[in-house]
Write a protein that holds these residues in place. Structure first.
Motif, PDB file in Angstrom:
ATOM      1  N   GLN B  23      43.396  38.755  24.286  1.00  0.00           N
ATOM      2  CA  GLN B  23      42.795  38.775  25.616  1.00  0.00           C
ATOM      3  C   GLN B  23      41.538  39.622  25.610  1.00  0.00           C
ATOM      4  O   GLN B  23      41.515  40.693  25.008  1.00  0.00           O
ATOM      5  N   VAL B  24      40.504  39.118  26.294  1.00  0.00           N
ATOM      6  CA  VAL B  24      39.266  39.902  26.368  1.00  0.00           C
ATOM      7  C   VAL B  24      39.404  40.973  27.439  1.00  0.00           C
ATOM      8  O   VAL B  24      40.229  40.880  28.337  1.00  0.00           O
ATOM      9  N   PHE B  25      38.598  41.986  27.305  1.00  0.00           N
ATOM     10  CA  PHE B  25      38.471  42.953  28.388  1.00  0.00           C
ATOM     11  C   PHE B  25      37.066  43.528  28.366  1.00  0.00           C
ATOM     12  O   PHE B  25      36.369  43.488  27.354  1.00  0.00           O
ATOM     13  N   ALA B  26      36.673  44.066  29.521  1.00  0.00           N
ATOM     14  CA  ALA B  26      35.354  44.701  29.606  1.00  0.00           C
ATOM     15  C   ALA B  26      35.572  46.172  29.964  1.00  0.00           C
ATOM     16  O   ALA B  26      35.679  47.030  29.097  1.00  0.00           O
ATOM     17  N   GLY B  27      35.717  46.462  31.250  1.00  0.00           N
ATOM     18  CA  GLY B  27      35.925  47.853  31.655  1.00  0.00           C
ATOM     19  C   GLY B  27      37.357  48.321  31.446  1.00  0.00           C
ATOM     20  O   GLY B  27      37.631  49.515  31.394  1.00  0.00           O
ATOM     21  N   ALA B  28      38.274  47.352  31.367  1.00  0.00           N
ATOM     22  CA  ALA B  28      39.704  47.636  31.218  1.00  0.00           C
ATOM     23  C   ALA B  28      40.306  48.342  32.425  1.00  0.00           C
ATOM     24  O   ALA B  28      41.415  48.855  32.367  1.00  0.00           O
ATOM     25  N   THR B  29      39.581  48.349  33.535  1.00  0.00           N
ATOM     26  CA  THR B  29      40.123  49.061  34.702  1.00  0.00           C
ATOM     27  C   THR B  29      41.205  48.260  35.417  1.00  0.00           C
ATOM     28  O   THR B  29      41.975  48.801  36.197  1.00  0.00           O
ATOM     29  N   ASP B  30      41.275  46.974  35.159  1.00  0.00           N
ATOM     30  CA  ASP B  30      42.412  46.191  35.644  1.00  0.00           C
ATOM     31  C   ASP B  30      43.479  46.063  34.563  1.00  0.00           C
ATOM     32  O   ASP B  30      44.669  46.194  34.818  1.00  0.00           O
ATOM     33  N   ILE B  31      43.022  45.810  33.339  1.00  0.00           N
ATOM     34  CA  ILE B  31      43.998  45.424  32.322  1.00  0.00           C
ATOM     35  C   ILE B  31      44.847  46.607  31.855  1.00  0.00           C
ATOM     36  O   ILE B  31      46.046  46.454  31.599  1.00  0.00           O
ATOM     37  N   SER B 104      33.809  49.274  35.181  1.00  0.00           N
ATOM     38  CA  SER B 104      34.198  47.961  35.717  1.00  0.00           C
ATOM     39  C   SER B 104      33.053  46.962  35.628  1.00  0.00           C
ATOM     40  O   SER B 104      31.881  47.328  35.654  1.00  0.00           O
ATOM     41  N   SER B 105      33.416  45.661  35.561  1.00  0.00           N
ATOM     42  CA  SER B 105      32.408  44.613  35.385  1.00  0.00           C
ATOM     43  C   SER B 105      32.624  43.481  36.380  1.00  0.00           C
ATOM     44  O   SER B 105      33.712  43.327  36.942  1.00  0.00           O
ATOM     45  N   LEU B 106      31.581  42.674  36.568  1.00  0.00           N
ATOM     46  CA  LEU B 106      31.726  41.488  37.412  1.00  0.00           C
ATOM     47  C   LEU B 106      32.664  40.486  36.756  1.00  0.00           C
ATOM     48  O   LEU B 106      33.469  39.842  37.425  1.00  0.00           O
ATOM     49  N   ALA B 117      39.154  40.833  45.231  1.00  0.00           N
ATOM     50  CA  ALA B 117      38.076  41.378  44.390  1.00  0.00           C
ATOM     51  C   ALA B 117      36.786  41.473  45.201  1.00  0.00           C
ATOM     52  O   ALA B 117      36.325  40.472  45.762  1.00  0.00           O
ATOM     53  N   ASP B 118      36.222  42.648  45.261  1.00  0.00           N
ATOM     54  CA  ASP B 118      35.118  42.874  46.199  1.00  0.00           C
ATOM     55  C   ASP B 118      33.840  42.124  45.851  1.00  0.00           C
ATOM     56  O   ASP B 118      33.106  41.715  46.740  1.00  0.00           O
ATOM     57  N   SER B 119      33.529  41.972  44.559  1.00  0.00           N
ATOM     58  CA  SER B 119      32.221  41.381  44.236  1.00  0.00           C
ATOM     59  C   SER B 119      32.212  39.870  44.444  1.00  0.00           C
ATOM     60  O   SER B 119      31.147  39.268  44.537  1.00  0.00           O
TER      61      SER B 119
HETATM   62  C1  LIG Z   1      41.310  53.284  40.659  1.00  0.00           C
HETATM   63  C2  LIG Z   1      40.865  51.857  40.775  1.00  0.00           C
HETATM   64  C3  LIG Z   1      40.214  51.433  41.906  1.00  0.00           C
HETATM   65  C4  LIG Z   1      39.801  50.127  42.016  1.00  0.00           C
HETATM   66  N1  LIG Z   1      39.144  49.743  43.154  1.00  0.00           N
HETATM   67  C5  LIG Z   1      38.717  48.464  43.275  1.00  0.00           C
HETATM   68  C6  LIG Z   1      38.015  48.037  44.437  1.00  0.00           C
HETATM   69  O1  LIG Z   1      37.759  48.841  45.331  1.00  0.00           O
HETATM   70  N2  LIG Z   1      37.629  46.752  44.530  1.00  0.00           N
HETATM   71  C7  LIG Z   1      37.896  45.839  43.550  1.00  0.00           C
HETATM   72  O2  LIG Z   1      37.525  44.684  43.689  1.00  0.00           O
HETATM   73  N3  LIG Z   1      38.575  46.222  42.430  1.00  0.00           N
HETATM   74  C8  LIG Z   1      38.978  47.497  42.279  1.00  0.00           C
HETATM   75  N4  LIG Z   1      39.658  47.874  41.153  1.00  0.00           N
HETATM   76  C9  LIG Z   1      39.969  46.869  40.130  1.00  0.00           C
HETATM   77  C10 LIG Z   1      38.964  46.779  38.993  1.00  0.00           C
HETATM   78  O3  LIG Z   1      38.316  47.999  38.788  1.00  0.00           O
HETATM   79  C11 LIG Z   1      37.925  45.711  39.210  1.00  0.00           C
HETATM   80  O4  LIG Z   1      38.536  44.475  39.408  1.00  0.00           O
HETATM   81  C12 LIG Z   1      36.925  45.643  38.060  1.00  0.00           C
HETATM   82  O5  LIG Z   1      35.795  44.914  38.439  1.00  0.00           O
HETATM   83  C13 LIG Z   1      37.521  45.000  36.819  1.00  0.00           C
HETATM   84  O6  LIG Z   1      36.555  45.003  35.807  1.00  0.00           O
HETATM   85  P1  LIG Z   1      36.911  45.417  34.311  1.00  0.00           P
HETATM   86  O7  LIG Z   1      35.705  45.140  33.522  1.00  0.00           O
HETATM   87  O8  LIG Z   1      37.391  46.804  34.266  1.00  0.00           O
HETATM   88  O9  LIG Z   1      38.087  44.397  34.031  1.00  0.00           O
HETATM   89  P2  LIG Z   1      39.110  44.381  32.797  1.00  0.00           P
HETATM   90  O10 LIG Z   1      40.291  45.209  33.121  1.00  0.00           O
HETATM   91  O11 LIG Z   1      38.388  44.637  31.551  1.00  0.00           O
HETATM   92  O12 LIG Z   1      39.533  42.853  32.856  1.00  0.00           O
HETATM   93  C14 LIG Z   1      40.199  42.313  33.963  1.00  0.00           C
HETATM   94  C15 LIG Z   1      40.674  40.902  33.664  1.00  0.00           C
HETATM   95  O13 LIG Z   1      39.582  40.046  33.521  1.00  0.00           O
HETATM   96  C16 LIG Z   1      39.550  39.486  32.213  1.00  0.00           C
HETATM   97  N5  LIG Z   1      38.165  39.513  31.800  1.00  0.00           N
HETATM   98  C17 LIG Z   1      37.354  40.581  31.739  1.00  0.00           C
HETATM   99  N6  LIG Z   1      36.124  40.235  31.374  1.00  0.00           N
HETATM  100  C18 LIG Z   1      36.155  38.894  31.200  1.00  0.00           C
HETATM  101  C19 LIG Z   1      35.178  37.941  30.814  1.00  0.00           C
HETATM  102  N7  LIG Z   1      33.926  38.283  30.567  1.00  0.00           N
HETATM  103  N8  LIG Z   1      35.566  36.650  30.717  1.00  0.00           N
HETATM  104  C20 LIG Z   1      36.835  36.278  30.984  1.00  0.00           C
HETATM  105  N9  LIG Z   1      37.798  37.141  31.349  1.00  0.00           N
HETATM  106  C21 LIG Z   1      37.447  38.435  31.475  1.00  0.00           C
HETATM  107  C22 LIG Z   1      40.463  40.311  31.388  1.00  0.00           C
HETATM  108  O14 LIG Z   1      41.057  39.560  30.359  1.00  0.00           O
HETATM  109  C23 LIG Z   1      41.479  40.790  32.401  1.00  0.00           C
HETATM  110  O15 LIG Z   1      42.454  39.807  32.602  1.00  0.00           O
HETATM  111  C24 LIG Z   1      40.075  49.207  40.994  1.00  0.00           C
HETATM  112  C25 LIG Z   1      40.742  49.625  39.850  1.00  0.00           C
HETATM  113  C26 LIG Z   1      41.143  50.939  39.733  1.00  0.00           C
HETATM  114  C27 LIG Z   1      41.853  51.380  38.495  1.00  0.00           C
END
Ligand SMILES: Cc1cc2nc3c(=O)[nH]c(=O)nc-3n(C[C@H](O)[C@H](O)[C@H](O)COP(=O)(O)OP(=O)(O)OC[C@H]3O[C@@H](n4cnc5c(N)ncnc54)[C@H](O)[C@@H]3O)c2cc1C
Lengths: 750, 289
Positions: B23-31, B104-106, B117-119
């Motif tokens: 599984q891919v990840f970017a910021g990992a803030t969800d995963i 975090s990423s779009l 998801a806010d964005s």
């Molecule tokens: C404390 C906290 C507060 C938060 N507050 C908010 C908030 O206010 N609003 C909000 O919307 N979210 C919030 N989030 C959730 C999260 O931060 C966001 O959804 C963020 O944008 C996820 O980005 P990421 O790069 O960290 O995702 P990751 O955890 O890296 O990935 C999330 C998922 O997307 C997949 N993925 C990632 N990149 C790609 C890609 N390029 N192509 C295909 N699949 C992909 C991964 O496989 C995984 O399933 C919060 C999280 C935390 C921990």
């Protein structure tokens, strides 16, 4: 702003030096509950009930036991049967809450535990323990638990405090009553009578640090425990009771504590960790997840409260009738007793009846939370007072001033008040510019007050004068609110040496005399008094040594500014350094102990005013201005007093606006995380402005009253009253979420 | 669990194709929270942040290109971007906290598949497209078609989003994003609303887009409101129609975060407010593209 009755001219008391524990905490050196690691240490994991109410049919531990690296697996049968031993009912409850026997009474109830060489292995082993349950119907609220034919948690529970005793068991553990005068007469004398019904949800103390314990059992039956708690002597007593051993076999060392608010006065992990360590022959660490903290510890009660009060046209309260039911969680012991004692205690009301019920239900056993019982009670009464003030067109502070308890008032719960500062807190708010500041659109202002007894209880302290004239102040009170600084400030004032020359420490159960929990806002009062006593014994000793050195009578020697002085100045003064350096020649090391049961507890009062802005289209309430005035007696450490005042308000704002447990139909908690259990975040809050009122407690050497708790009593009503002022709607159901506010606004406009 | 950090899209694609539970990840803030909570257990975690084009923010005459793994803080700190798309920028600025936004990423926000998801509403009203790479080559998919249900996307297990394309905003265009949370931050949207309007020279609305988050299994467009806005100045009567249309498209659930009735009512309120802010911004962005 401090209102000081007299200026006592203290040098250290009332100053704001750097906290003694600050550096270790900001550099990460402080050792909290989960930080200790011992050689050979195992990791434990607790197996918890997934059901709110079930009979345990069997527990099969064989699969877990056979896993490589698993060193111990225990269940309820590894603990003594306190029922058979004829133990006190409370001790039985503590034991059964620590680990279930035949029934689980809430989701998260401990049924077994494992210890293994790694955390991952412990988790896998915990999953491998097979428990088979017969799920029973559950009750989650006082309404469900008090309903006819409700499923019973404890088949033998006969309500106490009812005469004659009921012949059928129920979920009502006890009933309390306080009454005075003649209700009918009182309501007859009223111009206006207001009657309202309120409900509140259980809320968690929300300490940042999850519970943690490390136990190391020796083969001779002794064991060491390190844990973060509000009272390691209490941990020792309760753990010994659950294990069925003498207290003397256990030594408990207090770790730094990351918040407690009452919730860390109870044992959870300690007896489990000891038993696992005994079985495994190695030290065992147990640390809860946040999820476990929510599902199985704390909270305080959810409640239903009915209040009816009457007032004359000139603002005199004529009568009050209060009915309340408090959730106790799985075992008897909600704070309904304290709620009943505090609910109208701030006011002089001639006729009243207060009736309360302690009700068990299938939720975690409630634990103390900051002024236990008083906040929910005050939410109800202070909301009704607001309605009364509105209906007779009186200023809400004036209404409270007209009825405020003062020195000599017979408190609703019995004794006459000694000197108290309620009126002073009301006046402080009334005179503050916030009280008359202009309000913007959709804004409203609310006032509420609160009372809390504070506690005294038992404390010990030891003061050692080191060879260089510095001092070590040893107590048995875990420092959850800045008490080390207050101890050092009082010791500096007594001994006349700089604050920086004093090291305040919290010692283990074998190094200092018995000390009750850090709770009831009692430590600065009681442990502080013990420190002052010990310092005074030391000073007596120092004077005697100076007298001996000078070959004069002791009464010729005074202790001034950290040195012995001859009354007529005929001798060069002897400093503490000099006396300490020569102590070997004047009778040996200088040190003293003091232990006491604190008398003359000073009651605490708080009055608060808050301004809110309510978005009329979304129901979102934002707190825009907040001021709290509290009688501290004397603020030994004003920084920490303000911290306590602000902390109480902030927790109250969370309780009032957003915090609540959400359960599904099966009685499982749906929001066991800080994401969805919505405590306030910093950006939710304005600066909480503090006004320390100082009406000294005559019974304490520095006039101290407790300050830790009363601040959480008024906020929910202050918020509700402000929302009413802003919108015209009265909310009676906590928390006052945007959803509920919007519903009420919709109803109003229909 | 294995960690892989490919440095090219091709390398990432072949990693994904070769291990079915990668599984891919970017910021990992969800995963990471999902792994901790036991809801995910991938065997290989593929870090996208070491691939240059996935961490970039560029523009030309026609469009902006946002690397799918670019930390969202870039979208709030890049002045040119945030002036052109204040709605996307403010949505990105609402995600978690400063710490979260520096990771975090779009791509993660979208592909995590949360209806809240806010964005996503903000990206959607701006007609954002996702460039998806996979073993069979690239494809360009409208953001509104990526998420197919809660936690579900149209991506195959060996595909991932490389970048997002957003056409340059014409003059007299403004966007906005608003969300309702009970607190002021660190919370999940109970309702989110993204709006974009483009004005005609006479000040009436020439084009409008409105999307709502957290009120249905996926982010939804409110086409009835968009149509009602055309040719108007978003006067009170039109806004009442917009609010009613917004409430009507909601298909929410009752859960610990909000009730159906609340979400429906507040969706209307936020829709109205977002349109008004977008209008105001459109009026200010006159000819300075
Ligand atoms: C404390 C906290 C507060 C938060 N507050 C908010 C908030 O206010 N609003 C909000 O919307 N979210 C919030 N989030 C959730 C999260 O931060 C966001 O959804 C963020 O944008 C996820 O980005 P990421 O790069 O960290 O995702 P990751 O955890 O890296 O990935 C999330 C998922 O997307 C997949 N993925 C990632 N990149 C790609 C890609 N390029 N192509 C295909 N699949 C992909 C991964 O496989 C995984 O399933 C919060 C999280 C935390 C921990």
């Amino acid at each position: 702003m401090a209102i000081t009755e007299e200026n006592p001219g203290y040098k250290w008391v009332g100053t704001r030096p750097i906290r003694p524990d600050g550096l270790d905490k900001v550099t990460g050196k402080a050792q909290f509950g989960a930080d200790l690691t011992l050689p050979g240490m195992l990791f434990g994991k607790v197996v918890r009930s997934p059901h709110a109410h079930a009979r345990i049919l069997s527990i099969d531990t064989s699969a877990a036991e056979s896993m490589l690296g698993v060193k111990a697996v225990i269940t309820g049968s590894d603990f003594p049967d306190l029922v058979a031993n004829g133990a006190h009912p409370m001790a039985i409850d503590v034991s059964h809450n620590a680990i279930a026997r035949d029934k689980v009474l809430y989701e998260g109830h401990v049924v077994a535990a494992v210890a293994a060489t790694t955390r991952e292995l412990a988790e896998a082993a915990a999953k491998a323990v097979e428990v088979s349950y017969e799920v029973l119907p559950h009750v989650l609220t006082v309404d469900e638990a008090m309903a006819d034919n409700a499923p019973l948690l404890h088949e033998g529970m006969i309500t106490k405090g009812v005469d004659p005793a009921p012949d059928q068991p129920s979920n009502i553990a006890s009933r309390i009553v306080h009454e005075r005068g003649d209700l009918e007469q009182g309501f007859g004398e009223a111009e206006v009578v207001v009657e309202r019904e309120f409900t509140t949800k259980p809320v968690h103390q929300g300490y940042i640090e999850p519970h943690a314990a490390v136990a190391d059992a020796n083969s001779d039956g002794r064991a060491n425990i390190w844990c973060s708690s509000q009272g390691h002597f209490q941990m020792r007593a309760d753990t010994a009771s659950v294990l069925g051993v003498s207290q003397g076999t256990l030594k408990v060392t207090a770790a730094e504590i990351g918040g407690g608010f009452g919730g860390k006065t109870v044992i959870y992990l300690e007896p489990i960790a000891v038993r696992l360590s005994q079985r495994a022959g190695r030290p065992v660490k147990l640390v809860m997840d946040r999820d476990e903290v929510f599902r199985a510890t704390g909270p305080t009660s959810g409640t239903r409260i009915k209040v009816k009060m009457g007032v004359s046209n000139d603002g005199k309260l004529t009568a009050a009738e209060v009915w309340m039911a408090f959730e106790a969680g799985a075992y008897a012991g909600s704070p309904v007793g304290a709620a009943g004692m505090t609910v109208i205690a701030a006011y002089d009301i001639p006729h009243f009846l207060v009736e309360g019920y302690d009700v068990v239900c299938n939720k975690p056993r409630v634990a103390a939370y900051r002024a236990p019982g008083a906040p929910m009670a005050a939410f109800a009464v202070e909301s009704v007072l607001d309605e009364l003030a509105r209906s007779i067109g009186m200023d809400p502070i004036d209404l409270r001033l007209a009825n405020a308890a003062v020195e000599g008032t017979q408190a609703s719960y019995g004794p006459k008040f000694p000197r108290i500062g309620f009126v002073e807190t009301l006046e402080a708010i009334k005179e503050h510019p916030n009280y008359t500041a202009e309000l913007g659109p959709n804004q409203g202002r609310g006032v509420a007050a609160g009372f809390w007894f504070n506690a005294g209880m038992n404390s010990s302290a030891t003061v050692h004068i080191n060879e260089n004239g510095t001092a070590t102040v040893v107590t048995g009170s875990p420092d959850i609110g800045g008490s080390r600084q207050s101890m050092a400030l009082m010791a500096a004032e007594e001994l006349g040496i700089p604050y920086e020359s004093i090291k305040p420490v919290v010692a283990d159960t074998e190094t200092v005399g018995f000390t009750d929990v850090t709770g009831g806002s009692r430590v600065t009062l009681a442990t502080g008094a013990a420190v002052v006593d010990a310092c005074r014994i030391v000073i007596e000793d120092l004077r005697a040594r100076a007298a001996k050195t000078w070959d004069v009578e002791v009464d010729q020697v005074e202790w001034v500014d950290g040195q012995a002085q001859h009354v007529d100045g005929s001798q060069p003064p002897l400093s503490l350094d000099a006396l300490a350096a020569k102590s070997g020649r004047t009778g040996g090391p200088i040190s003293a102990n003091a232990s006491l049961n604190a008398r003359g507890v000073g009651a605490a009062f708080s009055t608060q005013v808050c301004d809110v802005e309510v978005d009329p289209e979304t129901g979102v309430t934002r707190v825009v201005r907040y001021l709290t005035a509290q009688d501290a007696g004397r603020a030994i450490s004003p920084d920490y007093v303000e911290g306590q005042m602000q902390g109480g308000v902030v927790q109250g704002i969370g309780w009032g606006l957003n915090e609540e447990y959400v359960h599904d139909q099966n009685g499982n908690m749906e929001n066991p995380s800080f994401l969805d259990y919505r405590m306030p975040v910093a950006s939710d809050l304005p600066m909480i402005e503090c006004c320390i009122v100082e009406v000294p407690n005559p019974a304490h050497p520095y006039g101290v009253r407790g300050v830790g708790e009363v601040g959480i009593v008024p906020p929910m009503a202050a918020l509700g009253n402000a929302i009413k002022d802003a919108t015209g709607v009265r909310l009676t159901d906590l928390p006052m979420t945007p959803i509920k506010v919007l519903e009420a606004l919709n109803e109003q406009s229909d | 669990m294995k960690y892989a950090a490919p440095s090219s899209v091709e390398e990432a694609t072949s990693l994904l194709s070769s291990s079915p539970s990668a599984q891919v990840f970017a910021g990992a803030t969800d995963i990471v929270p999902q792994i901790h909570g036991g809801r995910q257990a991938p065997e290989v975690l593929v870090d996208l942040k070491k691939i240059d084009e996935l961490v970039s923010l560029t523009s030309d005459d026609k469009k902006w290109t946002v690397g799918a793994a670019t930390p969202t803080v870039e979208l709030t700190e890049n002045q040119a971007f945030s002036q052109e798309f204040p709605g996307i920028s403010e949505a990105a600025g609402l995600i978690g906290s400063d710490q979260i936004q520096s990771r975090s990423s779009l791509g993660g926000n979208l592909c995590n598949g949360s209806p809240a998801a806010d964005s996503v509403p903000a990206m959607m009203v701006n007609g954002t497209r996702a460039l998806i790479a996979g073993p069979k080559g690239n494809r360009l998919v409208d953001v509104s078609e990526v998420v197919t249900g809660p936690g579900q996307t149209c991506l195959d297990s060996d595909e991932f989003v490389v970048e997002f394309e957003i056409d340059r905003a014409p003059s007299l265009t403004g966007d906005a994003y608003l969300r309702m949370i009970p607190r002021t931050e660190m919370d999940i949207a109970v309702v989110g609303a993204g709006a974009r309007v483009t004005l005609a020279e006479d000040g009436t609305i020439a084009a409008a887009a409105l999307a709502l988050g957290a009120v249905a299994p996926t982010v939804v467009r409110v086409t009835a409101a968009e149509e009602a806005l055309i040719g108007t100045t978003a006067d009170e009567d039109t806004l009442a129609v917009v609010a009613a249309a917004a409430s009507a498209v909601c298909n929410p659930i009752d859960d610990k975060r909000g009730t159906i009735a609340y979400r429906e009512q507040v969706a209307g309120v936020l829709a109205k407010r977002a349109v008004l802010i977008a209008m105001e911004r459109a009026q200010q962005r006159n000819g300075d593209v």
